[in-house]
Design an enzyme around this catalytic site. Sequence first.
Site, PDB file in Angstrom:
ATOM      1  N   ASP A  40       0.847  -1.194   0.000  1.00 35.13           N
ATOM      2  CA  ASP A  40       0.000   0.000   0.000  1.00 35.13           C
ATOM      3  C   ASP A  40       0.879   1.240   0.000  1.00 35.13           C
ATOM      4  O   ASP A  40       1.870   1.313   0.742  1.00 35.13           O
ATOM      5  CB  ASP A  40      -0.907   0.006   1.235  1.00 35.13           C
ATOM      6  CG  ASP A  40      -1.837  -1.197   1.251  1.00 35.13           C
ATOM      7  OD1 ASP A  40      -2.370  -1.528   0.184  1.00 35.13           O
ATOM      8  OD2 ASP A  40      -2.008  -1.802   2.324  1.00 35.13           O
TER       9      ASP A  40
ATOM     10  N   ASP B  10       1.068   5.352   0.441  1.00 31.19           N
ATOM     11  CA  ASP B  10       0.462   6.589   0.920  1.00 31.19           C
ATOM     12  C   ASP B  10       1.367   7.753   0.552  1.00 31.19           C
ATOM     13  O   ASP B  10       2.602   7.662   0.667  1.00 31.19           O
ATOM     14  CB  ASP B  10       0.274   6.551   2.439  1.00 31.19           C
ATOM     15  CG  ASP B  10      -0.718   5.480   2.861  1.00 31.19           C
ATOM     16  OD1 ASP B  10      -1.579   5.110   2.041  1.00 31.19           O
ATOM     17  OD2 ASP B  10      -0.630   5.004   4.004  1.00 31.19           O
TER      18      ASP B  10
ATOM     19  N   ASP C  64       2.147   8.450  14.178  1.00 33.76           N
ATOM     20  CA  ASP C  64       2.063   7.656  15.403  1.00 33.76           C
ATOM     21  C   ASP C  64       3.400   7.085  15.849  1.00 33.76           C
ATOM     22  O   ASP C  64       3.882   7.376  16.946  1.00 33.76           O
ATOM     23  CB  ASP C  64       1.015   6.545  15.249  1.00 33.76           C
ATOM     24  CG  ASP C  64       1.161   5.743  13.964  1.00 33.76           C
ATOM     25  OD1 ASP C  64       2.187   5.891  13.271  1.00 33.76           O
ATOM     26  OD2 ASP C  64       0.242   4.963  13.652  1.00 33.76           O
TER      27      ASP C  64
END
Length: 461
Positions: A83, A85, A164
């Site tokens: 994935d 981003d 995070d």
Amino acid sequence: MFKGFTRLLHSPGEHLKSLLDSPESAADALSPRIIPRSEHPVSRQQISEAALKVLYRLNGAGFDAYLVGGCIRDALLGKMPKDFDVATNATPEQVRDLFRNSRLIGRRFRIVHVRFGREVIEVTTFRGKPQDEHGDHIAQQSDDGLLLRDNVWGNIEEDALRRDFTVNALYYNIADFTIHDFANGARDIESRTLRLIGDPVTRYREDPVRMLRAVRFAAKLDFTIEPATEEPMYDLAPLLLQIPPARLFDEVLKLFMSGHGLITFRLLSHYNLFGMLFPEAEEAMADAAWAEDLIEQALTNTDKRIAEGRPVTPAFLLAAFLWAPVAHRQAELEREGMPAIPALQTAAQQVVTRQLQHISIPKRFGMPMRDIWELQARLPLRRGKRAFQTREHPRFRAAYDLLLLREQAGEIPRGLGDWWNAFQQGDEHEQLRLLQKVGSDPASQGDRRRKKRRKPRKTEQ
């Protein structure tokens, strides 16, 4: 492809070693440690064509464009990124104007999804720190510290420190192919450590789902959660009750459907998090020794199927997670005098109703889950045409698999699973032989008694 960087991490050159050995803490890191292309393995050949199109179009329009987060982390670990981003200084509206195949989503966090066929590239604008002058329509927190809305735009340095974990604050610059490390993430990758950026209690209160992400990354990457990062999790687990059930369902899929479900389950239980997701399942495990064994075996089988590239469905895992509560409630209802089948159906409804307060279950999974449960009552009934009808049920295979788990866990005696296995594998003569033997089965005798009771009613009609 990755061997060079792996050797570099184990025996780093003087330049990279000086970057990774800095005593500066993640929270204090204000300027990036720039790793040049010659000293990292991330290549454009590993980046999807769709992600490259987004990066180059943003860059060509005069905006900064970076790959960020898990794709860079995984590439540095020697894994193939899946994935992608993108982070940019373009606002969501500017991104949407550049890509006709995009749409704005989210109110709490406004992001842009750029779709290329079945592939979606998520584009986020650099986020800054909320200030007093920002209205609730831009930034808002609950009294407990939960971020209700966070759409304050900032620069890349601010964006990095609002992510995070340190290993997710790594940015790949499409302009010069360097990696910008703002929080000593490369050092933590080297030591396989998962560390929150900033004060853990504050960050968990901002978004309690970060506790689930910590467990997921630790299980998936085989990382150790840093002591200061893990310590608050035991006490702050109830904060997950603030999270909408629909969002938690998405997190459950990530936790248990990625091939590391068993270790994920054990970590969730260790940190008191599993009961926040499946409270009745946790209560059942305290009452019945077989309940935990059934869940662990279901996860073991699911992990194996994923590793082998075979299909899996959340419906089966949910059926396994919640079977012990259903069986417990069914037994209570039967003791109160309710017949077995209505007791099973009522128990299923009660369990699902309570579960939906914690995690939403879409109908496309909820209906098959109920079928799997109801077939548990039909599998012992094999006289006449029943066995053939049950075998043709669309959920038979999943129900049969759950039956085997129940036997392995010790909930019910072994034997019925072997019979159904032989019935599936046997030819016509073998199936007839098995059906003839079934007359001595107590469950089948019960089936025969029910048929006798129905005859007078048919005569009266």
